[in-house]
Every structure is written in C-alpha cells, then in structure tokens.
Motif scaffolding. Structure first.
Motif, mmCIF file in Angstrom:
data_model
loop_
_atom_site.group_PDB
_atom_site.id
_atom_site.type_symbol
_atom_site.label_atom_id
_atom_site.label_comp_id
_atom_site.label_asym_id
_atom_site.label_seq_id
_atom_site.Cartn_x
_atom_site.Cartn_y
_atom_site.Cartn_z
ATOM 1 N N PRO A 13 0.806 -1.220 0.000
ATOM 2 C CA PRO A 13 0.000 0.000 0.000
ATOM 3 C C PRO A 13 0.842 1.275 0.000
ATOM 4 O O PRO A 13 0.502 2.232 -0.714
ATOM 5 N N ALA A 14 1.936 1.296 0.761
ATOM 6 C CA ALA A 14 2.776 2.500 0.810
ATOM 7 C C ALA A 14 3.423 2.770 -0.544
ATOM 8 O O ALA A 14 3.363 3.886 -1.071
ATOM 9 N N GLY A 15 4.023 1.747 -1.139
ATOM 10 C CA GLY A 15 4.705 1.908 -2.423
ATOM 11 C C GLY A 15 3.738 2.285 -3.539
ATOM 12 O O GLY A 15 4.041 3.148 -4.380
ATOM 13 N N ILE A 32 9.640 -1.587 -7.907
ATOM 14 C CA ILE A 32 10.343 -2.866 -7.891
ATOM 15 C C ILE A 32 9.736 -3.715 -6.778
ATOM 16 O O ILE A 32 9.766 -3.316 -5.610
ATOM 17 N N GLU A 33 9.158 -4.843 -7.135
ATOM 18 C CA GLU A 33 8.453 -5.678 -6.148
ATOM 19 C C GLU A 33 8.955 -7.120 -6.210
ATOM 20 O O GLU A 33 9.025 -7.730 -7.258
ATOM 21 N N ARG A 34 9.264 -7.643 -5.041
ATOM 22 C CA ARG A 34 9.802 -8.983 -4.895
ATOM 23 C C ARG A 34 8.787 -10.078 -5.227
ATOM 24 O O ARG A 34 9.119 -11.109 -5.789
ATOM 25 N N GLY A 40 1.499 -6.066 -1.590
ATOM 26 C CA GLY A 40 2.082 -6.285 -0.255
ATOM 27 C C GLY A 40 1.170 -7.135 0.606
ATOM 28 O O GLY A 40 0.585 -8.113 0.140
ATOM 29 N N GLN A 41 1.004 -6.735 1.849
ATOM 30 C CA GLN A 41 0.187 -7.516 2.791
ATOM 31 C C GLN A 41 -1.281 -7.567 2.375
ATOM 32 O O GLN A 41 -2.019 -8.455 2.791
ATOM 33 N N LEU A 42 -1.708 -6.587 1.568
ATOM 34 C CA LEU A 42 -3.138 -6.524 1.223
ATOM 35 C C LEU A 42 -3.619 -7.747 0.452
ATOM 36 O O LEU A 42 -4.784 -8.111 0.542
ATOM 37 N N THR A 86 13.787 -8.568 -6.569
ATOM 38 C CA THR A 86 14.133 -8.203 -5.194
ATOM 39 C C THR A 86 15.323 -7.253 -5.193
ATOM 40 O O THR A 86 16.343 -7.551 -5.824
ATOM 41 N N VAL A 87 15.195 -6.150 -4.493
ATOM 42 C CA VAL A 87 16.342 -5.251 -4.359
ATOM 43 C C VAL A 87 17.274 -5.859 -3.314
ATOM 44 O O VAL A 87 16.849 -6.177 -2.207
ATOM 45 N N VAL A 88 18.527 -6.056 -3.687
ATOM 46 C CA VAL A 88 19.467 -6.679 -2.758
ATOM 47 C C VAL A 88 20.566 -5.731 -2.297
ATOM 48 O O VAL A 88 21.304 -6.037 -1.367
ATOM 49 N N GLY A 295 5.456 3.905 5.006
ATOM 50 C CA GLY A 295 4.848 2.646 5.440
ATOM 51 C C GLY A 295 5.546 1.996 6.612
ATOM 52 O O GLY A 295 6.272 2.653 7.379
ATOM 53 N N ASP A 296 5.365 0.698 6.751
ATOM 54 C CA ASP A 296 5.871 -0.045 7.911
ATOM 55 C C ASP A 296 7.386 0.057 8.092
ATOM 56 O O ASP A 296 7.893 -0.108 9.196
ATOM 57 N N ILE A 297 8.128 0.309 7.024
ATOM 58 C CA ILE A 297 9.590 0.407 7.128
ATOM 59 C C ILE A 297 9.983 1.552 8.063
ATOM 60 O O ILE A 297 11.025 1.509 8.698
HETATM 61 C C1 LIG Z 1 -3.192 -10.143 9.412
HETATM 62 C C2 LIG Z 1 -3.022 -8.651 9.218
HETATM 63 C C3 LIG Z 1 -4.157 -7.855 9.364
HETATM 64 C C4 LIG Z 1 -4.062 -6.470 9.185
HETATM 65 N N1 LIG Z 1 -5.202 -5.725 9.281
HETATM 66 C C5 LIG Z 1 -5.171 -4.390 9.046
HETATM 67 C C6 LIG Z 1 -6.377 -3.590 9.079
HETATM 68 O O1 LIG Z 1 -7.487 -4.099 9.305
HETATM 69 N N2 LIG Z 1 -6.262 -2.267 8.827
HETATM 70 C C7 LIG Z 1 -5.071 -1.689 8.554
HETATM 71 O O2 LIG Z 1 -5.032 -0.479 8.317
HETATM 72 N N3 LIG Z 1 -3.918 -2.422 8.515
HETATM 73 C C8 LIG Z 1 -3.932 -3.757 8.746
HETATM 74 N N4 LIG Z 1 -2.753 -4.498 8.713
HETATM 75 C C9 LIG Z 1 -1.452 -3.835 8.526
HETATM 76 C C10 LIG Z 1 -1.098 -3.550 7.093
HETATM 77 O O3 LIG Z 1 -1.274 -4.686 6.288
HETATM 78 C C11 LIG Z 1 0.344 -3.063 6.971
HETATM 79 O O4 LIG Z 1 0.557 -2.046 7.905
HETATM 80 C C12 LIG Z 1 0.612 -2.505 5.574
HETATM 81 O O5 LIG Z 1 0.481 -3.534 4.620
HETATM 82 C C13 LIG Z 1 1.974 -1.851 5.452
HETATM 83 O O6 LIG Z 1 2.167 -1.433 4.136
HETATM 84 P P1 LIG Z 1 3.595 -1.316 3.478
HETATM 85 O O7 LIG Z 1 3.359 -0.915 2.062
HETATM 86 O O8 LIG Z 1 4.450 -0.463 4.325
HETATM 87 O O9 LIG Z 1 4.217 -2.768 3.563
HETATM 88 P P2 LIG Z 1 3.795 -4.156 2.887
HETATM 89 O O10 LIG Z 1 2.339 -4.254 2.669
HETATM 90 O O11 LIG Z 1 4.440 -5.194 3.703
HETATM 91 O O12 LIG Z 1 4.492 -4.085 1.465
HETATM 92 C C14 LIG Z 1 5.885 -4.130 1.296
HETATM 93 C C15 LIG Z 1 6.208 -4.713 -0.052
HETATM 94 O O13 LIG Z 1 7.592 -4.599 -0.304
HETATM 95 C C16 LIG Z 1 8.063 -5.777 -0.903
HETATM 96 N N5 LIG Z 1 9.498 -5.888 -0.621
HETATM 97 C C17 LIG Z 1 10.101 -6.061 0.581
HETATM 98 N N6 LIG Z 1 11.434 -6.094 0.459
HETATM 99 C C18 LIG Z 1 11.700 -5.928 -0.854
HETATM 100 C C19 LIG Z 1 12.907 -5.864 -1.617
HETATM 101 N N7 LIG Z 1 14.114 -5.970 -1.037
HETATM 102 N N8 LIG Z 1 12.808 -5.703 -2.946
HETATM 103 C C20 LIG Z 1 11.594 -5.588 -3.556
HETATM 104 N N9 LIG Z 1 10.435 -5.628 -2.885
HETATM 105 C C21 LIG Z 1 10.473 -5.794 -1.546
HETATM 106 C C22 LIG Z 1 7.238 -6.866 -0.275
HETATM 107 O O14 LIG Z 1 7.193 -8.013 -1.071
HETATM 108 C C23 LIG Z 1 5.876 -6.187 -0.154
HETATM 109 O O15 LIG Z 1 5.057 -6.403 -1.275
HETATM 110 C C24 LIG Z 1 -2.803 -5.886 8.885
HETATM 111 C C25 LIG Z 1 -1.664 -6.701 8.750
HETATM 112 C C26 LIG Z 1 -1.750 -8.059 8.898
HETATM 113 C C27 LIG Z 1 -0.510 -8.908 8.702
#
Ligand SMILES: Cc1cc2nc3c(=O)[nH]c(=O)nc-3n(C[C@H](O)[C@H](O)[C@H](O)COP(=O)(O)OP(=O)(O)OC[C@H]3O[C@@H](n4cnc5c(N)ncnc54)[C@H](O)[C@@H]3O)c2cc1C
Ligand code: FES
Lengths: 361, 101
Positions: A13-15, A32-34, A40-42, A86-88, A295-297
């Motif tokens: 979602p963040a990216g 760039i997505e692994r 992502g988590q969605l 994957t970014v390494v 995002g989560d990072i």
């Molecule tokens: C079971 C569960 C329930 C949840 N329920 C809710 C909810 O109800 N409401 C809510 O708001 N939030 C909820 N969340 C939290 C939410 O899913 C996360 O906070 C959110 O997905 C974070 O987004 P992000 O883009 O930072 O990371 P992510 O969604 O984790 O995306 C990161 C992406 O980066 C990719 N990546 C990582 N490293 C590399 C690399 N080196 N090279 C290339 N790609 C890479 C990964 O494959 C991934 O696709 C829940 C989480 C879980 C696990």
C-alpha cells in the motif's frame, strides 16, 4: 544500467500510493516488487479494514489492493512495474542492484528512491521453536488466502493482537480448528470486536499465558503452555498440553530496514515504532538526501497510515527532483492532517511519541 | 489439505502440473509456490539445518527468512516460498549449505 527518475522499492500500500502520487506530480517512476504481484500484505487480507473512510474503512484488504492498482493504471505512461524482482543492495553512488527471479542481476540508477519494503514477522524463543508446523501468522494467511492451502488441522495461536485475532478467524473460515489463542500480556491487545467474535465461536483467549515448549520429532505434534505471573515468569504446575500440528506466531512485526542501513541512513531503535527505524523529516526524507521512506519500514502501524505516508512521500519526492504538483501545499496539508487524525486514538498516541524520536529538520 | 469451499474467496487455480519431490511424483497447480504445492501434499519438512541437522519448514512465506531453502533443478538455496512451481521441476530436500557450481 537502467536509468529512472524515482525508484520505489516495494509495491505494498505505501509503495503503490507513493507511485500514484509521484506520477500524478509528473515524475516517472519504477516500482520494484519482490512478489509476483503488487499489493504487499493486502493480497491476503480478506477482512474488512478499520480506519477512516478516506482510507477505505470497511472495505476488504484484497479489494483495497485492486482499487489502488486501478488508480495507478491511470498513469500508465509514467509508471513501470518490475515484479519478481528483489532489491538486494543500495550503494553510496545511488546505484541499486536487484535480482530478477533467481536468474539475473539488474543495476538501476535513479535520481531518488522511496523505500517501502514493509516489515517482517518476529519469532518467539522457546525450546524447539524451529520445528516445521510453527509458522508466522502472516505466513499462514498467505498459504490459506493466496494459495488456498490449509496449514494443518489444529492450531494454537500465539498472540492476541489484531493479527492473531484476525488470522484465527480466517483459519476457522478455511475450516481449520483453532484450539486456543494465547497472549503473555494481561490484556487482549487487539480490538474487542474481533475478540468477541472469536469467543462467540468457542475459542478461548488465554491472557497471561505463554509457550513453554514445542514437542515433535520431524514436525510439531504438541505444544505445552503455561501461565505467567505478574513479572511475566512461568508459574510452575500450570502447564497444559495441546495436541496441535500448527502453531502460529503472531507476536508483532519489525521494520524491514536492511537496505536503509546499507545505504547509510541514520537509524534509531524506537520501541513505539517496533524496531530500528530511519530518522526522517516531515516529508519522509531520511538523513541521506533523496532517499525517502513510507509505510511499515518507518514504523509499524497500519495499511491506512501506510497509504497516506505513501501519498505524502511520493508527493515530496517528486517535488524534490523538480516535479512540483500544482496543488502541492494543499495536498501536503491534507495528508499531514489525515495522519494526525489516524493517530488521534490510544494506539496513535504511542505512534506519535515514537515519531517525535525520529523527526529531524 | 486444499481449501475447497470458502465464504469469501474463490480460488481460481491454474493448470494441474506434475513435479517431483525427492524422486516421488507430486501434483500441484500452475501459479502457486513450490512450498505451497508441497504443503498441500502434506510435505512439511523442506530441508535440514546446517550444523545440527534439525528439520526445517517454511516460516514467513514471503521471502524474508530463508527457512524454506531447497534444491530445485539442481540449484541449491532456492527460496521455495516465493519460487513458482513449473511443470517437471525436480525438487529435493536440501542438506548442508549446497554446492556452488
Ligand atoms: C493479518 C493482518 C491484518 C491487518 N489488518 C489491518 C487492518 O485491518 N487495517 C489496517 O489499516 N492495517 C492492517 N494491517 C497492517 C497492514 O497490512 C500493513 O501495515 C501494511 O500492509 C503496510 O504497508 P507497506 O506498504 O508499508 O508494507 P507491505 O504491505 O508489507 O508491502 C511491502 C512490499 O515490499 C516488498 N518488498 C520487501 N522487500 C523488498 C525488496 N528488497 N525488494 C523488492 N520488494 C520488496 C514486499 O514483497 C511487499 O510487497 C494488517 C496486517 C496483517 C498482517
Ligand atoms: S519461508 Fe521465509 S524465506 Fe521462505
């Protein structure tokens, strides 16, 4: 060497929101997505989200994912997507190395980077915690909701935060028995709506309990749990055995920060943000110029705030390299306000304390 | 161990394909990961730890932890949780660090 204006690492979602925002400002972006697909988590979240309406509350995670991908497709000519990549490495000279499948390395040079790699699941220490059958709760969610495969027949869930509660419910939807949910804390961490739903289905939630050991030869066969006293120490004689073939560990997430450390971003351990996070300014730029985060990072929170951080970070990254959105100020204020709103509750207070620790000018 | 009926999700599985695990023929579906296909067939032990030879299964299923390394088509250290299954793949339990050719 491949040249791009903005490289976005991670298509969660963040990216995705960072890409939409930067492209709508006029910049060319590369995601760039692994994984083999974006989201992502969605991609595995079948439940309806909490949060506010602007961040699609009461919409299922999997549907939010499609909404974002649709939004992104409006900027087709500005957005390039590399999946299975994957970014390494991230180096001082601004070069990024990425690996496509297990086949080839690609070098990418960009004017700016937005790191949005998300988080990883923590583990818990107890004897035999490495047995097959003991999995991260998110891993079990991926197995069930992405691949349609049951993790096993009987599950013990460790952790009663929102993830533990939601995944327990999803296990039951998939026809898997959940024996119990444990949590070492004296109180259930997740929302009460989720907890009551699970209790109504007859699953006990045992607070002040933890895992004593796992038993099994080749894989998990039994789990022994025990009660904890006020000082979080096991109380002798309170052991209980569960016949389970799966144990799900849901004791929290930590920011996936290695690339930032490698790039030389100044980092700080902030418990409220669940780990080692980068120092950043209001625009989400780290201490290394033109390296942004979202995002989560940059602290474990929620998809809702990850999306808003993505929009904000994408907007500011584009501006930094010369693509100022015509409504830059208005949008920026709106995103900052949305983040304030999201962080206005009890959990949000915690996050705000954490962000104070990492905010630099 | 596949989910047939689900209240929310409708699993559109790809074509059925065959591969081998330690010489034994197994079926999986196009588009799924090697680890998911193995798990669906009841295979939980994917390798063993390097020093103490303890059994290893997957842990994170998204490519973060390296708990799922196997030998695939002769190549060691393949993360099977994020590698897509292909028709005719030869998948083997990994013991030790694997030889680098
Ligand atoms: C079971 C569960 C329930 C949840 N329920 C809710 C909810 O109800 N409401 C809510 O708001 N939030 C909820 N969340 C939290 C939410 O899913 C996360 O906070 C959110 O997905 C974070 O987004 P992000 O883009 O930072 O990371 P992510 O969604 O984790 O995306 C990161 C992406 O980066 C990719 N990546 C990582 N490293 C590399 C690399 N080196 N090279 C290339 N790609 C890479 C990964 O494959 C991934 O696709 C829940 C989480 C879980 C696990
Ligand atoms: S299970 Fe963690 S990398 Fe495959």
């Amino acid at each position: 060497m491949k040249h791009v204006e903005i490289a976005i690492i991670g298509g969660g979602p963040a990216g995705l929101c960072a890409a939409i925002s930067a492209a709508s400002s006029g910049a060319n972006v590369l995601i760039i997505e692994r994984n083999n697909k974006l989201g992502g988590q969605l991609v595995k979240q079948t439940h309806m989200f909490f949060g506010s309406e602007k961040q699609y509350a009461s919409t299922r995670g999997i549907d939010i994912c499609n909404i974002l991908i649709n939004k992104l497709s409006k900027f087709k000519d500005k957005v390039e997507i590399m999946t299975d990549t994957t970014v390494v490495g991230m180096y001082e000279d601004g070069v990024i190395t990425a690996m496509y499948k297990e086949e080839k390395y690609i070098k990418i040079k960009s004017e700016a980077v937005i790191a949005a790699t998300g988080a990883f699941e923590k583990t818990l220490a107890f004897p035999n915690n490495d047995l097959p059958g003991i999995y991260g709760a998110g891993a079990v969610q991926t197995l069930m909701n992405v691949y349609g495969v049951k993790p096993g027949n009987k599950v013990l869930m460790v952790g009663a935060g929102n993830i533990g509660l939601i995944v327990s419910y999803q296990l039951m939807q998939a026809g898997v028995e959940v024996k119990a949910i444990l949590d070492a804390a004296p109180k259930i961490g997740g929302y009460l709506v989720h907890a009551s739903k699970i209790r109504r289905m007859g699953v006990p939630i045992l607070t002040r309990h933890s895992v004593k050991e796992a038993i099994g030869k080749e894989y998990l066969e039994k789990a022994v749990i025990c009660e904890l006293d006020e000082k979080w120490q096991p109380i002798e004689g309170t052991e209980k055995e569960f016949d389970v073939d799966v144990m799900c560990i849901s004791v929290g997430l930590s920011p996936l920060n290695e690339l930032l450390v490698m790039r030389g971003c100044e980092m700080k351990y902030v418990p409220q943000l669940s780990g080692l996070v980068p120092l950043r300014d209001e625009n989400y730029e780290t201490t290394v110029g033109n390296v942004f985060v979202a995002g989560d990072i940059s602290g474990i929170e929620e998809a809702s705030s990850a999306m808003v951080e993505g929009y904000l970070s994408g907007l500011c990254t584009a501006e930094k390299i010369g693509y100022k959105h015509e409504k830059f100020e208005e949008l920026k204020n709106d995103y900052l306000n949305q983040l304030d709103d999201l962080r206005s509750g009890a959990v949000g207070k915690h996050i705000l304390e954490g962000t104070k620790e990492i905010l630099v000018n | 161990m596949r989910i047939d009926k689900h209240p929310i999700l409708d699993f559109k599985r790809g074509k059925k394909i065959k591969f081998t695990f330690n010489g034994q023929e197994i079926e999986g579906y196009e588009g799924e990961s090697i680890a998911a296909a193995l798990h669906a067939s009841g295979v939980k032990v994917l390798g063993e730890s390097i020093l103490k030879h303890r059994p290893r299964g997957f842990y994170c299923a998204i490519g973060n932890c390296s708990s799922c390394l196997m030998v695939v088509d002769g190549m060691p250290n393949v993360k099977t949780c994020i590698t897509e299954l292909k028709e005719g793949m030869v998948v083997e339990t990994q013991k030790g660090k694997g030889k680098i050719v």
